[in-house]
Design an enzyme around this catalytic site. Structure first.
Site, PDB file in Angstrom:
ATOM      1  N   VAL A 191      66.508 -16.268 -18.519  1.00  0.00           N
ATOM      2  CA  VAL A 191      67.140 -16.639 -19.778  1.00  0.00           C
ATOM      3  C   VAL A 191      68.657 -16.736 -19.618  1.00  0.00           C
ATOM      4  CG1 VAL A 191      65.415 -15.830 -21.418  1.00  0.00           C
ATOM      5  CG2 VAL A 191      67.013 -14.215 -20.432  1.00  0.00           C
ATOM      6  N   ASP A 192      69.217 -16.016 -18.633  1.00  0.00           N
ATOM      7  CA  ASP A 192      70.670 -16.016 -18.440  1.00  0.00           C
ATOM      8  C   ASP A 192      71.207 -17.361 -17.972  1.00  0.00           C
ATOM      9  OD1 ASP A 192      70.420 -13.393 -19.045  1.00  0.00           O
ATOM     10  OD2 ASP A 192      70.981 -12.613 -17.083  1.00  0.00           O
TER      11      ASP A 192
END
Length: 469
Positions: A232-233
């Protein structure tokens, strides 16, 4: 002589450098193939030729010379010097010939590391693609991450089983951190007869996949390995973005909106939101840009300080004086060097080998309260702290990420069936390509604070640059 207009100057530049565009040196990056270490592998016609749903037409199959440029922005004149060629990558997609007989394929799919929106979609589309496109009937899910290869029995998968998985958050195969034992994993792959391995995970998982690929190559096993980048980063390098990222940004809006309501509803209210981003601040950056409610965004790539001229406290005091409230977004990796640590905490690492971060949100909330009590004794002040990390990680993928996951999964299948191994599929300049696994595992996608995007954040929030002068 009259001065030329900018348009005329641009025209002259374009004409004078037109020929340079055709003299750019291009280097096609290496893409490992099973035939690199297993000679005389039999090739087969692609079964998509007979698939009633596709009707392959002229140009359907990817040509060996089809490539995707990594850098598409050039500066004229001068462009690129000869010693610095442009990097290019093999284009992803179906090939005319394949190196696996579908009836003999035994595929393994594993998810490793933390949760991310879209994991179940990737699994589902790997199963559907192998089954429906190529006629593979032996597809297995490895549960509990890397340790599942040698500690649990694989789960047999088919389209009926995975039919609704894309509507669920998390991973139906379960996941874990750590558990990486190279010999046990490769022995299990060999003993169970897997000849295609699809590994879904972030940078740590991909570094493990590199080791698996190298050991399989050393043993000269007819096993193709591909890594599907998940985080997700959005910190995986080279590719445009990781799956789950857009869903994370969308979900972050809800946390920011709630923080803004809380801040507006209090006297001298501050809404503090901590978002994911250990080493990169992409979620915080894009959430700030798309929200319009954020007064200050703090990311790992940018240093900041609290007290003194030009510091965070001075800025927030000014914003409270002007608006009566403020919203502060901080990525989890920001300001870690400012948080006091014991010697033990400086050495503490998680099961994936990452340095354990202290909670910057809790620390910042405490520092904000201490500052206000010190400088404004007796005055009302409220800090509402919101940490939506696990809410964001656990949701199903949105429509954009779902379609992206489908393309990722199918790109991986086409590459593996064509005999490629040790690669990652992903979009480069919006075109799907195959990239060497090791190259992706070693590259970080960090926020460039000298880029236009960060300048847009500064212009939206009007926050200082936090450079001591």
């Amino acid at each position: 002589m009259a001065a030329m207009t900018q348009a005329e100057e641009d025209g002259l530049i374009a004409q004078s450098d037109y020929q340079n565009l055709f003299s750019i040196s291009i280097k096609l990056q290496n893409l490992p193939h099973l035939t690199d270490y297993i000679p005389n592998l039999k090739t087969l016609p692609n079964p998509l030729d007979q698939n009633p749903f596709f009707r392959p037409s002229e140009g359907f199959y990817i040509h060996p010379g089809d490539a995707i440029l990594r850098q598409i922005v050039l500066e004229l004149p001068g462009t690129l010097p000869a010693p610095s060629p442009h990097l290019a990558y093999h284009r992803a997609g179906p090939r005319r010939s394949i190196f696996f007989e579908p009836s003999s394929v035994k595929a393994a799919i594993v998810t490793c590391g933390g949760l991310c929106p879209g994991l179940n979609t990737v699994i589902r589309e790997l199963v559907n693609g192998l089954w429906e496109l190529y006629g593979v009937r032996q597809i297995f899910g490895v549960t509990a991450g890397y340790r599942g290869f040698y500690s649990t029995e694989p789960v047999e998968l088919n389209p009926k089983i995975v039919h609704n998985w894309h509507k669920r958050g998390g991973t139906a195969l379960e996941t874990s951190r750590g558990g990486f034992d190279l010999d046990k994993i490769v022995n299990a792959i060999q003993n169970r007869g897997f000849n295609q391995v699809y590994i879904i995970g972030g940078d740590g998982t991909l570094r493990g996949a590199v080791k698996i690929f190298n050991e399989i190559r050393r043993r000269k096993l007819n096993v193709a390995v591909t890594g599907i980048p998940k985080t997700v980063d959005n910190d995986v390098g080279i590719i445009d973005r990781s799956f789950g990222f857009q869903t994370a940004v969308e979900m972050a809006q809800q946390a920011i909106s709630a923080a803004n309501v809380e801040a507006e509803s209090a006297v001298n209210g501050i809404g503090l939101v901590k978002l994911m981003g250990r080493s990169t601040g992409h979620i915080a950056l894009h959430a700030t840009l798309s929200s319009g409610d954020v007064d200050c965004c703090l990311i790992p790539e940018m240093d900041f300080y609290l007290d003194g001229k030009g510091g965070l406290f001075e800025f927030l005091e000014q914003r409270l004086r002007e608006n009566g409230h403020a919203v502060l977004v901080v990525a989890e990796g920001a300001g870690q060097e400012l948080i006091p640590r014991t010697d033990a905490q400086k050495e503490e690492r998680d099961e994936s080998g990452n340095l354990v971060f202290l909670d910057v949100g809790v620390w910042l909330k405490s520092e904000l309260k201490n500052w206000w009590t010190r400088d404004h004794p007796g005055e009302l002040f409220t800090v509402k702290y919101i940490d939506p990390t696990y809410m964001i990680r656990a949701v199903p993928a949105n429509a954009t990420d779902n379609s992206y996951c489908t393309l990722l999964a199918h790109s991986a299948i086409h590459g593996v069936m064509a005999g490629y191994t040790g690669f990652v599929p992903g979009p480069i300049n919006r075109n799907f390509a195959y990239i060497h696994l090791e190259e992706v595992a070693q590259t970080k996608n960090e926020v460039d604070t000298k880029d236009h995007k960060w300048a847009w954040v500064r212009s939206v929030s009007t926050q200082p640059d936090f450079v001591r002068r």
